[in-house]
Design an enzyme around this catalytic site. Sequence first.
Site, PDB file in Angstrom:
ATOM      1  CB  CYS A  58     107.635  57.375 -19.780  1.00 13.55           C
ATOM      2  SG  CYS A  58     106.926  59.027 -19.702  1.00 13.55           S
ATOM      3  CB  ALA A  61     102.829  58.837 -19.792  1.00 16.55           C
ATOM      4  NE  ARG A  92      95.248  59.064 -20.042  1.00 14.40           N
ATOM      5  CZ  ARG A  92      94.341  59.416 -19.149  1.00 14.40           C
ATOM      6  NH1 ARG A  92      94.255  60.646 -18.741  1.00 14.40           N
ATOM      7  NH2 ARG A  92      93.538  58.520 -18.654  1.00 14.40           N
ATOM      8  CG  HIS A 191      99.156  53.757 -13.235  1.00 12.69           C
ATOM      9  ND1 HIS A 191      99.174  52.587 -13.946  1.00 12.69           N
ATOM     10  CD2 HIS A 191      98.833  54.730 -14.115  1.00 12.69           C
ATOM     11  CE1 HIS A 191      98.866  52.837 -15.207  1.00 12.69           C
ATOM     12  NE2 HIS A 191      98.667  54.130 -15.329  1.00 12.69           N
TER      13      HIS A 191
HETATM   14 FE1  CFM Z   1      93.627  52.066 -16.875  1.00 15.07          FE
HETATM   15 FE2  CFM Z   1      93.852  51.609 -19.251  1.00 15.07          FE
HETATM   16 FE3  CFM Z   1      95.659  53.099 -17.915  1.00 15.07          FE
HETATM   17 FE4  CFM Z   1      93.130  54.029 -18.342  1.00 15.07          FE
HETATM   18 FE5  CFM Z   1      94.080  55.342 -20.606  1.00 15.07          FE
HETATM   19 FE6  CFM Z   1      94.722  52.891 -21.457  1.00 15.07          FE
HETATM   20 FE7  CFM Z   1      96.593  54.328 -20.184  1.00 15.07          FE
HETATM   21 MO1  CFM Z   1      95.759  54.962 -22.558  1.00 15.07          MO
HETATM   22  S1  CFM Z   1      92.071  52.246 -18.392  1.00 15.07           S
HETATM   23  S2  CFM Z   1      94.383  54.093 -16.626  1.00 15.07           S
HETATM   24  S3  CFM Z   1      92.418  55.868 -19.250  1.00 15.07           S
HETATM   25  S4  CFM Z   1      95.262  51.028 -17.833  1.00 15.07           S
HETATM   26  S5  CFM Z   1      93.606  54.452 -22.397  1.00 15.07           S
HETATM   27  S6  CFM Z   1      93.836  50.805 -21.183  1.00 15.07           S
HETATM   28  S7  CFM Z   1      96.786  53.071 -21.808  1.00 15.07           S
HETATM   29  S8  CFM Z   1      95.964  56.262 -20.675  1.00 15.07           S
HETATM   30  S9  CFM Z   1      97.607  54.058 -18.292  1.00 15.07           S
HETATM   31  C1  HCA Z   2     100.070  57.185 -22.433  1.00 10.98           C
HETATM   32  C2  HCA Z   2      98.741  57.809 -22.738  1.00 10.98           C
HETATM   33  C3  HCA Z   2      97.898  57.013 -23.689  1.00 10.98           C
HETATM   34  C4  HCA Z   2      98.483  56.988 -25.087  1.00 10.98           C
HETATM   35  C5  HCA Z   2      97.482  56.653 -26.108  1.00 10.98           C
HETATM   36  C6  HCA Z   2      97.903  56.166 -27.463  1.00 10.98           C
HETATM   37  C7  HCA Z   2      96.498  57.638 -23.697  1.00 10.98           C
HETATM   38  O1  HCA Z   2     100.118  56.020 -22.122  1.00 10.98           O
HETATM   39  O2  HCA Z   2     101.061  57.845 -22.496  1.00 10.98           O
HETATM   40  O3  HCA Z   2      98.960  55.565 -27.641  1.00 10.98           O
HETATM   41  O4  HCA Z   2      97.097  56.391 -28.353  1.00 10.98           O
HETATM   42  O5  HCA Z   2      95.536  56.957 -23.515  1.00 10.98           O
HETATM   43  O6  HCA Z   2      96.426  58.846 -23.931  1.00 10.98           O
HETATM   44  O7  HCA Z   2      97.764  55.686 -23.225  1.00 10.98           O
END
Ligand code: CFM
Ligand code: HCA
Length: 537
Positions: A58, A61, A92, A191
């Site tokens: 979401c 998150a 995280r 983001h």
């Molecule tokens: Fe960029 Fe990602 Fe994301 Fe990320 Fe992450 Fe991710 Fe995420 Mo999980 S590099 S910031 S640190 S898009 S692992 S592939 S899904 S939290 S929003």
């Molecule tokens: C998020 C965080 C997440 C979830 C990871 C997962 C992360 O998107 O809410 O499904 O294992 O990296 O902590 O992407």
Amino acid sequence: MGKIEIDPLRWKEEVLKKYPKKVAKKRDKGILVHDGEMPKQIMANVRSIPGIITARGCTYAGCKGVVLGPTRDIINLVHGPIGCSFYAWLTRRNQTLPPTPESENFMNYCFSTDMQDSNIVFGGELKLKQAVREVFEIFKPKSIGIFSTCPVGLIGDDVHAVAREMKEELGINIFGFSCEGYKGVSQSAGHHIANNTLMKHVIGRNDTAPEGKYKINMLGEYNIGGDAFELERIFEKCGLTLVSSFSGNSTIEQFERAHTADLNVIMCHRSINYVAEMMETKFGIPWFKVNFIGADASAKSLRRIAEYFEDAELMARVEEVIAEEMAIVKEAIETVYPRTTGKVAMLFVGGSRAHHYQELFSELGMSTLSAGYEFGHRDDYEGRRVIPTIQVDADSRNIEVLTIEADETRYRPRKTDEEIAALNAKGCGFGEYDGMMADMAKGALIIDDISHYEMEKLIEIYHPDIFCAGIKEKYCVQKMGIPLKQLHSYDYGGPYAGFEGAVNFYNDIDMMINTSIWKMIKAPWQVEPVIEAEYGV
Ligand code: CFM
Ligand code: HCA
């Protein structure tokens, strides 16, 4: 490439056949079999189909967990029911390294207003103010961020007004985020909201630049598994000064003086491109993408940075570092390569890793048969030059677009447009198709926002040697006898970035795919009749 048992086009056809007509029509545009040609169009960044089982998260998150989570000295106060905080508490795995044991570090705490029914009925602003005063009294932080969860947006509590009032009363920097979970279509909206608030309330508040000849910010690096620590090590060895990192191992002070850097380099473009573009407009700081996932990719990225500064001393130093680091990498790869080459991987991760990790797999001689993002936009697949960012920000309908103008007193273009064009011509900037698809082979299956059903069908038909995704997928996939590497958390291993990270990755993947345990597990469809649900219309 790899062991393709059925033609991917037929795979797609079979999968779509199982869906009701309307669903099939929509999924058709999000699943693409690569014909090796670019440009190529995919549907992305659109609402998930209700009930289809998406891996997405979401807006809250993306804002609180991802972008602000890794900063150690901003207190993240969540305005909402306790569950939103509790279930996001330390999930995280943010890592940070305060310079002394006394330095501020609030990352292990979980701050919440713990909204109750009465706050939903009568409003929760008073409770929020009380929580801000309480957290200030106990911790005396430099800064507090207030994060809205779903009910806050629905009842209309004004977190921004509370933040302004409390900022005045307490004399510290306090700012709010309207990052209610339901906004947008995924984490991606979060983001954008985080980026806007950082730009409005934090970046540019402190003009003292750190010492250093080549000053950079590292954007979109969140220190998962200690990746940022490895990159800090490499930068220091090369003589590059890291002004700030958004936001792995970061502090608010670093954000406040980020605008004193000469260059922004971007790891995860999806989560931070808004800050990069706004800093370019306001302060004249150019940016380009880098990829420190993979040893060759890391070397290439370091060379790009050195080329940008056009300084012989830096270029020589970077070459020395690459030579030294590559000697260790080479030794590691020689050992594992015979055991990993020819194997097949599939990668389904958020918005950049499903692309970046393909480099590491190819260093192991492994091919990526299928990959996709949970919430990447079209530019992440197709390349930034093909689609102007503004067009692909469908999830940002509800999100304020800040009007940014050049800050005349502090705008100093680090390079002229002609100089940038000349550098781009040398390969320093980003190419025309710098997204995931340009790097994938003909015949590869690119699947946006993969559904659980599609994931099972991929595994059942293609039996990849390794599947990369997150915690929600891990145990389902492993029960099918296929090892799953979490690329969000590295299964609590890592770092995987940079040179030492690449060596860690080679060894971990070798171990995972070459253990005999997977052969002992029978997938459910091999031992019992398959019970399949029909999707309703
Ligand atoms: Fe960029 Fe990602 Fe994301 Fe990320 Fe992450 Fe991710 Fe995420 Mo999980 S590099 S910031 S640190 S898009 S692992 S592939 S899904 S939290 S929003
Ligand atoms: C998020 C965080 C997440 C979830 C990871 C997962 C992360 O998107 O809410 O499904 O294992 O990296 O902590 O992407």
